[in-house]
Scaffold this motif. Structure first.
Motif, PDB file in Angstrom:
ATOM      1  N   TRP A 329      30.011  12.287 -12.553  1.00 17.30           N
ATOM      2  CA  TRP A 329      31.463  12.255 -12.494  1.00 17.30           C
ATOM      3  C   TRP A 329      31.625  11.459 -10.891  1.00 17.30           C
ATOM      4  O   TRP A 329      30.641  11.880 -10.106  1.00 17.30           O
ATOM      5  N   ASP A 332      36.669   9.513 -11.081  1.00 16.06           N
ATOM      6  CA  ASP A 332      37.671   9.651 -12.497  1.00 16.06           C
ATOM      7  C   ASP A 332      36.548   8.501 -13.584  1.00 16.06           C
ATOM      8  O   ASP A 332      36.562   8.489 -14.244  1.00 16.06           O
ATOM      9  N   ARG A 333      35.685   8.040 -12.619  1.00 19.27           N
ATOM     10  CA  ARG A 333      34.072   6.925 -13.489  1.00 19.27           C
ATOM     11  C   ARG A 333      33.454   7.711 -13.381  1.00 19.27           C
ATOM     12  O   ARG A 333      32.628   8.354 -12.403  1.00 19.27           O
ATOM     13  N   TRP A 412      38.499  11.299 -22.528  1.00 19.81           N
ATOM     14  CA  TRP A 412      37.204  10.664 -22.528  1.00 19.81           C
ATOM     15  C   TRP A 412      37.142   8.986 -22.982  1.00 19.81           C
ATOM     16  O   TRP A 412      36.417   8.155 -22.095  1.00 19.81           O
ATOM     17  N   SER A 414      39.284   6.736 -23.045  1.00 20.22           N
ATOM     18  CA  SER A 414      39.454   5.739 -21.565  1.00 20.22           C
ATOM     19  C   SER A 414      39.009   5.814 -20.262  1.00 20.22           C
ATOM     20  O   SER A 414      38.707   4.581 -19.937  1.00 20.22           O
ATOM     21  N   ARG A 415      38.314   6.845 -19.947  1.00 16.93           N
ATOM     22  CA  ARG A 415      37.149   6.537 -19.126  1.00 16.93           C
ATOM     23  C   ARG A 415      35.567   6.204 -19.364  1.00 16.93           C
ATOM     24  O   ARG A 415      35.160   5.642 -18.668  1.00 16.93           O
ATOM     25  N   THR A 418      35.454   2.582 -19.020  1.00 16.25           N
ATOM     26  CA  THR A 418      34.901   2.636 -17.513  1.00 16.25           C
ATOM     27  C   THR A 418      33.701   3.155 -16.922  1.00 16.25           C
ATOM     28  O   THR A 418      33.090   2.669 -15.819  1.00 16.25           O
TER      29      THR A 418
END
Length: 444
Positions: A329, A332-333, A412, A414-415, A418
């Motif tokens: 990590w 948040d990416r 997860w 949505s993350r 990216t």
């Protein structure tokens, strides 16, 4: 005179015998099993079922019902009429699957029985709308076993799949379905889950489900007349397939360039999110999905020759070790690194290059590693753009998350959309086949 300690009075003996007799009679009454018997001769066994959206907004449900009298002792292989005479189709338009079952049961002279159902096919239009609501009747009704397979019709109706099905060898619909499941898994161009597997993925957190797509090859369909497929002349075949050969087979969702055989083909998977089909992936992408999801076992892979771009070489690649995924990590990416390990056996080298040697074998290995690594990044990128994760990469995070509630709240997908993704393929060629180098013709 002293009484024997084991002496039982006659009256007591009589009472004990009476009670034993009563107990035996009651047990015999409870054990009788004919009160709810169901004779085979009174049942209509539904073997396959298809569900489509009708033009008026209702459902069109097609049932293929077995005709026992037309099934030979060898599982239907001896009957020349084909699958249409072994099973009979009935299509009902209704508001729901349950209502269609009730209507069909009112017009068939035997009671419908779904305990031998092997397959359910959903039309593409219905799959894009969402198949979730139609699984309720499948989950609640005891006769629908969770070992039933689920397919999606590509660019058409499920009913057309059943009406155009002409198996090459099998006449028994059950054997045909089981054979397809087995052979599709051997090359990895698709994935055929059961009802249980699909519902588990649909209800799970941080993972998207997949279903196989089954299409109708238009070239082969043009050769079909009734239950027979007659291959067309060579010049006509070449004219029909020339637009289909611009890309390698299984690299596109278009029909495979072929003639003869069953008009149906299984190349690709449907990506499902919240019960809706959001995208179709071709057979090549399905293989990459299998690699990451650790469902791949073996298959033939064809690559461009690194020294002669107009030629190819083919290697049978087998799974060596489970995939390794590391997720780090950065805020948040996440940074995702995927590593797959394969072993290969050479099956074809079209050029005369002497690759099979200690000095040159690495050329083929490096070419395969480069191409598969690129394909992994490309396919994962397609999933990221749709904000879905059919690879279930979140499974590699479970051990680092303290509670299930935190895992469920991970958001997860949505993350993952990216994430920075990189991949590596480790491939080792183990065997060259039955010869070392490609045979070189003598010079003129």
């Amino acid at each position: 005179m002293d009484m024997d300690e084991n002496y039982v009075p006659f009256e007591a003996q009589t009472m004990i015998r009476s009670r034993v007799v009563y107990l035996i009679l009651i047990t015999m009454i409870c054990l009788t099993g004919c009160w709810d018997n169901r004779e085979v001769e009174t049942r209509a066994f539904v073997m396959t079922m298809g569900v489509d959206r009708s033009k008026d907004g209702n459902l069109e449900v097609i049932f293929r019902i077995a005709v026992p009298g037309n099934i030979s002792q060898r599982g239907g292989q001896g009957t020349p009429e084909g699958i249409r005479e072994i099973t009979k189709p009935i299509t009902v338009t209704a508001r729901s699957i349950a209502e269609a079952i009730a209507i069909a049961g009112a017009i068939v002279e035997r009671s419908l029985d779904f305990r031998h159902l092997r397959l359910i096919v959903f039309g593409e239009k219905l799959a894009k709308e969402g198949v979730g609501p139609y699984f309720d009747v499948l989950a609640r009704t005891p006769q629908f076993r969770r070992t039933v397979y689920i397919w999606v019709a590509k660019e058409g109706q499920a009913r057309d799949i059943f009406l155009n099905n002409v198996p090459l060898l099998e006449k028994s619909i059950s054997r045909w379905v089981e054979g397809i499941v087995r052979t599709v898994g051997e090359q990895g161009y698709s994935r055929i889950p059961t009802l249980h597997e699909f519902m588990t993925e649909t209800e799970g957190k941080n993972v998207s489900a997949t279903l196989p797509i089954v299409g109708i090859n238009q070239v082969v369909q043009a050769e079909k007349e009734g239950e027979k497929v007659t291959p067309m002349p060579t010049d006509k075949y070449q004219e029909k397939t020339s637009p289909l050969t611009k890309e390698p087979p299984a690299k596109t969702t278009e029909d495979a360039p072929r003639s003869g055989g069953n008009p149906l083909e299984f190349l690709g998977i449907a990506i499902m999110h919240s019960g809706k089909m959001v995208e179709e992936w071709p057979g090549g992408d399905a293989r990459i999905y299998d690699l990451i999801r650790d469902r791949y076992r073996r298959g033939f892979w064809t690559f461009t020759d690194p020294n002669e771009p107009t030629k190819t070489f083919t290697v049978e690649l087998n799974r060596s070790r489970p995939p390794r995924v590391s997720i780090e990590w950065k805020g948040d990416r996440p940074d995702v690194f995927i590593e797959v390990s394969l072993e290969g056996n050479i099956r074809e080298i079209v050029s005369y290059e002497p690759y099979v040697s200690t000095e040159n074998i690495h050329i083929l290995e490096e070419e395969m590693e480069k191409r598969i690594s690129e394909e992994i990044v490309t396919v994962v990128g397609k999933a990221q753009r749709k904000k879905v994760d059919p690879f279930y990469l979140a499974r590699f995070l479970r051990t680092s998350i303290p509670t299930m509630q935190e895992y469920d709240d991970l958001d997860w997908e949505s993350r993952f959309s990216t994430a920075r993704v990189s991949a590596s393929a480790n491939i080792t060629i183990r065997r060259p086949g039955l010869q070392i180098q490609t045979p070189t013709p003598n010079p003129m």
